[in-house]
Design a protein around this motif. Structure first.
Motif, PDB file in Angstrom:
ATOM      1  N   PHE A  80       0.854  -1.191   0.000  1.00  0.00           N
ATOM      2  CA  PHE A  80       0.000   0.000   0.000  1.00  0.00           C
ATOM      3  C   PHE A  80       0.888   1.237   0.000  1.00  0.00           C
ATOM      4  N   LEU A  81       0.625   2.155  -0.925  1.00  0.00           N
ATOM      5  CA  LEU A  81       1.453   3.350  -1.022  1.00  0.00           C
ATOM      6  C   LEU A  81       0.620   4.536  -1.489  1.00  0.00           C
ATOM      7  N   ASP A  82       0.706   5.636  -0.740  1.00  0.00           N
ATOM      8  CA  ASP A  82       0.098   6.897  -1.166  1.00  0.00           C
ATOM      9  C   ASP A  82       1.156   7.636  -1.984  1.00  0.00           C
ATOM     10  N   LEU A  83       0.927   7.748  -3.281  1.00  0.00           N
ATOM     11  CA  LEU A  83       1.944   8.288  -4.177  1.00  0.00           C
ATOM     12  C   LEU A  83       2.105   9.801  -4.052  1.00  0.00           C
ATOM     13  N   THR A  84       1.155  10.464  -3.445  1.00  0.00           N
ATOM     14  CA  THR A  84       1.333  11.895  -3.165  1.00  0.00           C
ATOM     15  C   THR A  84       2.502  12.093  -2.204  1.00  0.00           C
ATOM     16  N   LEU A  85       2.615  11.203  -1.226  1.00  0.00           N
ATOM     17  CA  LEU A  85       3.698  11.275  -0.237  1.00  0.00           C
ATOM     18  C   LEU A  85       4.977  10.636  -0.761  1.00  0.00           C
ATOM     19  N   ALA A  86       4.821   9.540  -1.502  1.00  0.00           N
ATOM     20  CA  ALA A  86       5.990   8.781  -1.954  1.00  0.00           C
ATOM     21  C   ALA A  86       6.772   9.487  -3.053  1.00  0.00           C
ATOM     22  N   LYS A  87       6.145  10.427  -3.733  1.00  0.00           N
ATOM     23  CA  LYS A  87       6.806  11.072  -4.877  1.00  0.00           C
ATOM     24  C   LYS A  87       8.109  11.761  -4.481  1.00  0.00           C
ATOM     25  N   ALA A  88       8.214  12.150  -3.218  1.00  0.00           N
ATOM     26  CA  ALA A  88       9.448  12.792  -2.745  1.00  0.00           C
ATOM     27  C   ALA A  88      10.567  11.779  -2.544  1.00  0.00           C
ATOM     28  N   LEU A  89      10.253  10.498  -2.655  1.00  0.00           N
ATOM     29  CA  LEU A  89      11.244   9.442  -2.459  1.00  0.00           C
ATOM     30  C   LEU A  89      11.678   8.878  -3.815  1.00  0.00           C
ATOM     31  N   SER A  90      12.178   7.664  -3.823  1.00  0.00           N
ATOM     32  CA  SER A  90      12.719   7.095  -5.060  1.00  0.00           C
ATOM     33  C   SER A  90      11.703   6.220  -5.780  1.00  0.00           C
ATOM     34  N   PRO A  91      11.652   6.283  -7.124  1.00  0.00           N
ATOM     35  CA  PRO A  91      10.789   5.382  -7.903  1.00  0.00           C
ATOM     36  C   PRO A  91      11.136   3.911  -7.701  1.00  0.00           C
ATOM     37  N   LEU A  92      12.299   3.635  -7.111  1.00  0.00           N
ATOM     38  CA  LEU A  92      12.679   2.246  -6.831  1.00  0.00           C
ATOM     39  C   LEU A  92      11.690   1.570  -5.881  1.00  0.00           C
ATOM     40  N   LEU A  93      10.878   2.383  -5.174  1.00  0.00           N
ATOM     41  CA  LEU A  93       9.852   1.830  -4.293  1.00  0.00           C
ATOM     42  C   LEU A  93       8.897   0.913  -5.047  1.00  0.00           C
ATOM     43  N   LEU A  94       8.721   1.176  -6.346  1.00  0.00           N
ATOM     44  CA  LEU A  94       7.794   0.386  -7.145  1.00  0.00           C
ATOM     45  C   LEU A  94       8.474  -0.808  -7.811  1.00  0.00           C
ATOM     46  N   GLY A  95       9.738  -1.038  -7.516  1.00  0.00           N
ATOM     47  CA  GLY A  95      10.458  -2.145  -8.134  1.00  0.00           C
ATOM     48  C   GLY A  95      10.342  -3.440  -7.359  1.00  0.00           C
ATOM     49  N   LEU A  96       9.249  -3.628  -6.668  1.00  0.00           N
ATOM     50  CA  LEU A  96       9.072  -4.788  -5.801  1.00  0.00           C
ATOM     51  C   LEU A  96       8.588  -6.021  -6.572  1.00  0.00           C
ATOM     52  N   PRO A  99       3.081  -8.582  -5.130  1.00  0.00           N
ATOM     53  CA  PRO A  99       2.360  -9.239  -4.034  1.00  0.00           C
ATOM     54  C   PRO A  99       0.935  -9.611  -4.465  1.00  0.00           C
ATOM     55  N   LYS A 100       0.170 -10.157  -3.538  1.00  0.00           N
ATOM     56  CA  LYS A 100      -1.198 -10.570  -3.855  1.00  0.00           C
ATOM     57  C   LYS A 100      -2.191  -9.411  -3.828  1.00  0.00           C
ATOM     58  N   LEU A 101      -1.796  -8.311  -3.203  1.00  0.00           N
ATOM     59  CA  LEU A 101      -2.663  -7.129  -3.173  1.00  0.00           C
ATOM     60  C   LEU A 101      -1.813  -5.880  -3.311  1.00  0.00           C
ATOM     61  N   ILE A 102      -2.092  -5.075  -4.333  1.00  0.00           N
ATOM     62  CA  ILE A 102      -1.424  -3.792  -4.543  1.00  0.00           C
ATOM     63  C   ILE A 102      -2.471  -2.696  -4.434  1.00  0.00           C
ATOM     64  N   ILE A 103      -2.229  -1.710  -3.557  1.00  0.00           N
ATOM     65  CA  ILE A 103      -3.105  -0.545  -3.440  1.00  0.00           C
ATOM     66  C   ILE A 103      -2.242   0.695  -3.630  1.00  0.00           C
ATOM     67  N   LEU A 104      -2.474   1.414  -4.713  1.00  0.00           N
ATOM     68  CA  LEU A 104      -1.741   2.651  -4.994  1.00  0.00           C
ATOM     69  C   LEU A 104      -2.723   3.816  -4.966  1.00  0.00           C
ATOM     70  N   ASP A 105      -2.568   4.667  -3.988  1.00  0.00           N
ATOM     71  CA  ASP A 105      -3.439   5.829  -3.819  1.00  0.00           C
ATOM     72  C   ASP A 105      -2.841   7.026  -4.563  1.00  0.00           C
ATOM     73  N   ASN A 106      -3.686   7.774  -5.265  1.00  0.00           N
ATOM     74  CA  ASN A 106      -3.280   9.007  -5.954  1.00  0.00           C
ATOM     75  C   ASN A 106      -2.226   8.769  -7.047  1.00  0.00           C
ATOM     76  N   VAL A 107      -2.513   7.859  -7.970  1.00  0.00           N
ATOM     77  CA  VAL A 107      -1.545   7.579  -9.039  1.00  0.00           C
ATOM     78  C   VAL A 107      -1.323   8.798  -9.937  1.00  0.00           C
ATOM     79  N   ASP A 108      -2.310   9.684 -10.022  1.00  0.00           N
ATOM     80  CA  ASP A 108      -2.156  10.864 -10.871  1.00  0.00           C
ATOM     81  C   ASP A 108      -1.111  11.835 -10.333  1.00  0.00           C
ATOM     82  N   ALA A 109      -0.681  11.653  -9.092  1.00  0.00           N
ATOM     83  CA  ALA A 109       0.373  12.508  -8.527  1.00  0.00           C
ATOM     84  C   ALA A 109       1.705  12.301  -9.238  1.00  0.00           C
TER      85      ALA A 109
END
Length: 237
Positions: A80-96, A99-109
């Motif tokens: 689970f990741l809120d991309l509004t907050l994660a955008k200040a970090l590294s895109p490597l966060l999405l290199g996982l 899993p069986k459940l992916i929840i990405l909040d605010n993809v338009d950010a």
């Protein structure tokens, strides 16, 4: 100023009950069927993309957090990741690993950031190739209006199940506000709730933040939550 022993004012501790992010505190309004569909998809482990969209303040983040917390999967199988907050970090966060459940909040950010868009595209393709797991994404606009620079990324979201999250009615907002107050341990009358909803335009994000202020103010002043008190604390007319 000297505080006398009989003065009702007291300093409130910086501690409050977090009622946000649970299904028990989420008032569905006209979105009951959508929530049921998402819960069923989670329970059945569907391999499907659900794209939930609605304006700021309609409850997307609350709902996504609640679904994340309600998952029966092992923590290692949920991302689970809120991309509004994660955008200040590294895109490597999405290199996982998928899993069986992916929840990405605010993809338009992520729109307009080529590195983040590429990382999101890569995660989506790995999820498709895995042929397993549920993918839930949220945004403020319908998929055809996503401002991504990568047209293929827009197409991916257009191919999912589009689910509009409708804003709460004025009456539902009042119910939600009173419920949140109750869960925090204090009483809010329908009159106070109606006053706040009118002044804050049914934006549940602003209403929740205002509730934080009023919660602390009532504790410090040991004052009942009335409309005149709310006007004074929030400096409203």
């Amino acid at each position: 100023m000297i505080i006398k022993p009989h003065d009702p004012y007291q300093e409130a501790l910086d501690f409050k009950i977090d009622e946000k992010g649970y299904l028990a505190s989420f008032v569905p309004g006209s979105n009951g069927s959508l929530i049921h569909i998402l819960q069923q998809a989670m329970a059945q482990g569907q391999h499907e993309l659900y794209y939930v969209f609605g304006p700021h303040g309609c409850g997307k983040t609350h709902l996504m957090t609640a679904l994340f917390r309600a998952s029966a999967l092992a923590p290692s199988q949920v991302f689970f990741l809120d991309l509004t907050l994660a955008k200040a970090l590294s895109p490597l966060l999405l290199g996982l690993d998928v899993p069986k459940l992916i929840i990405l909040d605010n993809v338009d950010a992520l729109s307009g950031d080529s590195q983040w868009e590429l990382a999101l595209f890569g995660l989506f393709n790995r999820w498709v190739d895995s042929r397993q797991g549920l993918f839930i994404a949220t945004a403020t606009c319908s998929p055809d209006r996503l401002p991504f620079a990568m047209p293929d990324l827009i197409t991916r979201f257009e191919n999912g199940v589009s689910c509009p999250l409708e804003p709460l009615s004025e009456e539902d907002c009042q119910q939600a506000l009173m419920l949140k107050a109750q869960l925090r341990g204090f009483k809010m009358s329908p009159r106070v709730a109606a006053y706040l909803v009118r002044h804050l335009n049914r934006d549940m994000r602003k209403l929740s933040a205002t509730l934080d202020v009023l919660d602390k103010a009532t504790l410090e002043a040991q004052h009942e939550l009335t409309v005149p008190f709310v006007k004074k604390i929030l400096e409203l007319n």
